[in-house]
Design an enzyme around this catalytic site. Structure first.
Site, short mmCIF file in Angstrom:
data_model
loop_
_atom_site.label_atom_id
_atom_site.label_comp_id
_atom_site.label_asym_id
_atom_site.label_seq_id
_atom_site.Cartn_x
_atom_site.Cartn_y
_atom_site.Cartn_z
N GLU A 66 -5.49 4.85 13.71
CA GLU A 66 -6.39 4.17 14.40
C GLU A 66 -7.08 4.67 15.50
O GLU A 66 -8.17 3.87 16.02
CB GLU A 66 -5.71 2.63 14.57
CG GLU A 66 -4.95 2.87 15.72
CD GLU A 66 -3.35 3.22 15.40
OE1 GLU A 66 -3.19 3.56 14.02
OE2 GLU A 66 -2.38 3.05 16.36
N HIS A 117 -0.54 1.78 16.23
CA HIS A 117 -0.56 0.74 17.04
C HIS A 117 0.55 0.50 17.99
O HIS A 117 1.12 -0.36 18.11
CB HIS A 117 -0.74 -0.71 16.15
CG HIS A 117 -1.82 -0.68 15.22
ND1 HIS A 117 -3.25 -0.90 15.65
CD2 HIS A 117 -1.85 -0.66 13.73
CE1 HIS A 117 -3.96 -0.81 14.41
NE2 HIS A 117 -3.27 -0.63 13.55
N LYS A 127 1.89 2.10 7.28
CA LYS A 127 2.26 1.15 8.36
C LYS A 127 3.27 2.26 9.12
O LYS A 127 3.56 3.06 8.96
CB LYS A 127 3.08 0.13 7.85
CG LYS A 127 2.36 -1.00 6.92
CD LYS A 127 0.87 -1.49 7.80
CE LYS A 127 1.39 -2.85 8.80
NZ LYS A 127 -0.02 -3.14 9.46
N ARG A 179 0.79 -1.21 -0.04
CA ARG A 179 -0.02 -0.02 -0.02
C ARG A 179 0.97 1.44 -0.03
O ARG A 179 2.23 1.04 0.36
CB ARG A 179 -0.96 -0.30 1.20
CG ARG A 179 -2.06 -1.03 1.16
CD ARG A 179 -2.77 -1.08 2.31
NE ARG A 179 -2.25 -1.79 3.55
CZ ARG A 179 -2.60 -1.79 4.87
NH1 ARG A 179 -3.80 -1.37 4.91
NH2 ARG A 179 -1.83 -2.43 5.68
N ILE A 196 -8.51 -12.17 14.53
CA ILE A 196 -7.17 -12.77 14.76
C ILE A 196 -6.30 -11.51 15.31
O ILE A 196 -5.45 -11.91 16.19
CB ILE A 196 -6.69 -13.66 13.82
CG1 ILE A 196 -5.48 -14.24 14.28
CG2 ILE A 196 -6.48 -12.70 12.49
CD1 ILE A 196 -5.85 -15.44 15.17
N ASP A 197 -6.37 -10.44 14.90
CA ASP A 197 -5.59 -9.23 15.16
C ASP A 197 -5.92 -8.87 16.71
O ASP A 197 -4.85 -8.23 17.23
CB ASP A 197 -5.80 -8.21 14.42
CG ASP A 197 -6.84 -7.46 14.17
OD1 ASP A 197 -7.99 -8.27 14.54
OD2 ASP A 197 -7.09 -6.33 13.85
N TYR A 204 -0.81 4.52 10.31
CA TYR A 204 -1.23 3.65 11.49
C TYR A 204 0.00 3.66 12.34
O TYR A 204 1.14 3.39 12.11
CB TYR A 204 -1.74 2.34 10.95
CG TYR A 204 -2.89 2.28 10.28
CD1 TYR A 204 -3.98 2.54 10.95
CD2 TYR A 204 -2.93 2.12 8.89
CE1 TYR A 204 -5.40 2.54 10.27
CE2 TYR A 204 -4.35 1.86 8.03
CZ TYR A 204 -5.39 1.99 8.87
OH TYR A 204 -6.86 1.99 8.34
N1 LIG Z 1 -7.56 -9.55 10.32
C1 LIG Z 1 -7.64 -8.61 9.49
O1 LIG Z 1 -7.03 -8.28 8.57
C2 LIG Z 1 -8.43 -7.43 10.12
C3 LIG Z 1 -8.99 -6.34 9.28
C4 LIG Z 1 -9.81 -5.67 9.79
C5 LIG Z 1 -10.46 -5.82 11.01
N2 LIG Z 1 -10.10 -6.80 11.83
C6 LIG Z 1 -10.73 -6.92 13.03
O2 LIG Z 1 -12.08 -7.77 12.79
C7 LIG Z 1 -12.61 -7.23 14.28
C8 LIG Z 1 -14.02 -6.59 14.13
O3 LIG Z 1 -13.73 -5.36 13.44
P1 LIG Z 1 -15.11 -4.23 13.41
O4 LIG Z 1 -14.35 -3.28 12.63
O5 LIG Z 1 -16.24 -5.29 12.46
O6 LIG Z 1 -15.49 -4.16 14.87
P2 LIG Z 1 -16.87 -3.30 15.04
O7 LIG Z 1 -16.89 -2.78 16.46
O8 LIG Z 1 -17.63 -2.71 14.03
O9 LIG Z 1 -17.94 -4.71 15.37
C9 LIG Z 1 -17.87 -5.65 16.38
C10 LIG Z 1 -18.94 -6.18 16.51
O10 LIG Z 1 -19.01 -7.52 17.59
C11 LIG Z 1 -19.87 -7.41 18.29
N3 LIG Z 1 -19.86 -8.37 19.64
C12 LIG Z 1 -19.11 -8.07 20.63
N4 LIG Z 1 -19.05 -9.18 21.59
C13 LIG Z 1 -19.89 -10.02 20.86
C14 LIG Z 1 -20.41 -11.50 21.16
N5 LIG Z 1 -19.93 -11.90 22.24
N6 LIG Z 1 -21.17 -11.96 20.20
C15 LIG Z 1 -21.46 -11.37 19.16
N7 LIG Z 1 -21.04 -10.29 18.74
C16 LIG Z 1 -20.36 -9.39 19.59
C17 LIG Z 1 -20.23 -6.00 18.78
O11 LIG Z 1 -21.43 -5.74 19.09
C18 LIG Z 1 -19.98 -5.37 17.47
O12 LIG Z 1 -21.28 -5.22 16.69
C19 LIG Z 1 -11.52 -6.48 15.04
O13 LIG Z 1 -10.93 -7.12 16.00
C20 LIG Z 1 -10.75 -5.70 14.03
O14 LIG Z 1 -9.31 -5.27 14.47
C21 LIG Z 1 -9.10 -7.69 11.34
#
Ligand SMILES: NC(=O)c1ccc[n+]([C@@H]2O[C@H](COP(=O)([O-])OP(=O)(O)OC[C@H]3O[C@@H](n4cnc5c(N)ncnc54)[C@H](O)[C@@H]3O)[C@@H](O)[C@H]2O)c1
Length: 371
Positions: free
Chosen positions: A118, A96, A75, A15, A269-270, A94
Site C-alpha cells: 500500500e 497497514h 493480508k 485471495r 468506510i476503511d 499489504y
Molecule cells: N471498502 C473497501 O473495501 C475499499 C476498497 C478500496 C478502497 N477503499 C477506499 O475508498 C476510498 C477512495 O479510494 P480511491 O482509490 O478512489 O481514492 P482516490 O484518491 O483515487 O480518490 C479520492 C477522490 O476523493 C476526492 N475528494 C477529496 N475530498 C473530497 C470532497 N470533499 N468532496 C468530493 N471529493 C473529494 C479527491 O479529489 C479524489 O478525486 C479510500 O478511502 C480507500 O481506502 C475502500
C-alpha cells in the site's frame, strides 16, 4: 531465489499472493516457488494448476517460512506468521502498519525486510498496488447498491436502469478518484442517471470529456452534496483525503431527508466513512438501516470477489516481485524509488516515516540500510 506462498489464514480471506501465471513468470526466470497446499483452492486455483506452472506444493506454512527467501502474501501476517519470519527474509504483502502496534512490533523483532503493497508509489503519483482494490470496490459499489435497492434487501424496490417507459434511478457518486470513476462506469453501463461530485475540477473536466452528457458533474460543496443526495436513489461515497480520516460530507440531517428505501454505499468506510451515519459492516451482515436509508459499509469489499481481486492484485504486484527475486532486496530497492517507498520495516528498524511517527519508533531512512 526461493519464493514462498502460504495460504492466507485471516478470517474470511480467500485471495492468494501469487496466481499460477505469476508462479510461471518466476519459474521461467530461474526461481523456485513453494505454494502451500490448497492456497488457491477456494477461488478455483488448484494445486495441480500451481504444479503445472512449476511450483512445489508443500503441506504446511512452517516449511514455507523456514525455506523461502521471500514470502508473498495478500493480508498482513497474523501473529503466528510474524513469529516464523526470519532475519533478512523478504515479506511482500499489504501491511497497514500505522494503526497496528502489535504487528509492527512483531515485524521489527523479526529482523525481516517488510515491503508494504500500500505504500509503493507509481510514476503517476498514485498508489498502483492499492488501485486495483479501489477498482474492484468502485465497480462492486454499484452491484451491491443495485441489489440492495430491491425490496427483499430493504430497498425501495427500484431497478436502477429503469425499463422503456419508466425512468432510471439516480446514482450520486461523491469522489471522482479510482473508486468513483469505476462506480461511474458501472452506473452508466447499467443505464442509471448519474451525478458525480469532486473538489478536483480537472478530474471533473476529464470525466466530462469522456462521458459527455451521459453524466452530470458537480463541484463538491455542502450545498451540491445536499442537492445530489436528496435526489438520489443510490449514493456512493468514494472520497479520500490522503493521510486523514474521510470527511463526513453527508450529515445525519441529509440522511433523514433522503427518499425512504434509498441506499448508501460508503466505500470510504476503511478511512472512517464519509457519511455521518456510517459504521463498518461485514460481508456476513453487510447492511443496516438509519432513518429508512439502507447503509452498506463493508470495509473489505474486494474480499467478496476474491478470484477477480487476486488476478487484479497480481497484475499490479508481479513486476516488483520479479525485481526482488532477480536482484535481491537491496539492489531492487536501490534501482527503484517507488519500490523503496514500500519498505516499512527492515532489519529491526521502522523505515516508513508515517508508521514511525504514528507508533513512536525512531525513523530510519531506507537508504542507510541498502548497503
Ligand atoms: N471498502 C473497501 O473495501 C475499499 C476498497 C478500496 C478502497 N477503499 C477506499 O475508498 C476510498 C477512495 O479510494 P480511491 O482509490 O478512489 O481514492 P482516490 O484518491 O483515487 O480518490 C479520492 C477522490 O476523493 C476526492 N475528494 C477529496 N475530498 C473530497 C470532497 N470533499 N468532496 C468530493 N471529493 C473529494 C479527491 O479529489 C479524489 O478525486 C479510500 O478511502 C480507500 O481506502 C475502500
Amino acid at each position: 531465489m526461493l519464493v514462498g506462498v502460504p495460504k492466507e489464514i485471516k478470517n474470511q480471506e480467500s485471495r492468494v499472493g501469487l496466481t499460477p501465471a505469476s508462479v510461471k513468470e518466476l519459474v521461467l526466470r530461474g526461481h523456485q516457488v513453494l505454494v502451500q497446499k490448497d492456497a488457491g483452492a477456494a477461488i478455483g486455483l488448484s494445486d495441480a494448476m500451481y504444479e503445472g506452472a512449476g511450483a512445489e506444493i508443500v503441506d504446511d506454512a512452517a516449511e514455507i517460512f523456514a525455506r523461502a527467501g521471500m514470502i508473498v502474501k495478500v493480508k498482513e501476517p497474523q501473529p503466528n506468521e510474524c513469529a516464523m519470519l526470519r532475519q533478512d527474509q523478504i515479506l511482500y504483502t499489504y501491511l497497514h502498519l500505522a494503526p497496528d502496534a502489535d504487528q509492527t512490533k512483531a515485524l521489527v523483532e523479526s529482523g525481516a525486510v517488510c515491503i508494504a503493497y500500500e505504500t509503493i508509489t507509481g510514476d503517476n503519483g498514485g498508489l498502483p498496488l492499492l488501485a486495483p482494490m479501489s477498482e474492484v470496490a468502485g465497480r462492486m459499489a454499484i452491484q451491491a447498491g443495485a441489489a440492495h435497492l430491491e425490496k427483499s434487501k430493504g430497498g425501495m424496490g427500484l431497478l436502477l436502469g429503469g425499463v422503456p417507459g419508466v425512468a432510471p434511478g439516480h446514482v450520486a457518486i461523491i469522489g471522482a478518484g479510482v473508486v468513483g470513476t469505476n462506480a461511474l462506469q458501472m452506473a452508466v453501463g447499467i443505464g442509471a442517471r448519474v451525478t458525480i461530485l469532486d473538489k478536483n475540477i480537472d478530474r471533473l473536466r476529464q470525466l466530462d470529456l469522456v462521458f459527455g452528457n451521459r453524466i452530470s458533474t458537480m463541484f463538491s460543496s455542502a450545498h451540491s452534496i445536499e442537492q445530489a443526495v436528496l435526489d438520489a436513489d443510490l449514493v456512493v461515497g468514494g472520497v479520500l483525503v490522503p493521510g486523514a480520516a474521510a470527511p463526513k460530507l453527508v450529515t445525519r440531517a441529509m440522511i433523514s431527508r433522503m427518499k425512504a428505501g434509498a441506499v448508501v454505499v460508503d466505500v470510504a468506510i476503511d478511512q472512517g466513512g464519509c457519511f455521518e451515519t456510517s459504521h463498518a459492516t461485514t460481508h456476513q451482515d453487510p447492511t443496516y438501516v438509519v432513518d429508512g436509508v439502507v447503509h452498506y459499509c463493508v470495509a473489505n469489499m474486494p474480499g467478496a470477489v476474491a478470484r477477480t481481486s487476486t488476478f487484479a492484485l497480481n497484475n499490479a504486484t508481479i513486476t516488483h516481485a520479479l525485481a526482488l527475486a532477480d536482484k535481491g532486496w537491496q539492489k531492487a530497492l536501490k534501482a527503484n524509488t517507488h519500490l523503496k517507498n514500500g519498505l516499512n520495516v527492515c532489519r529491526g528498524h521502522v523505515t516508513y516515516a508515517a508508521v514511525a511517527n504514528a507508533l513512536g519508533y525512531p525513523y530510519v531512512d531506507a537508504d542507510s540500510l541498502l548497503g
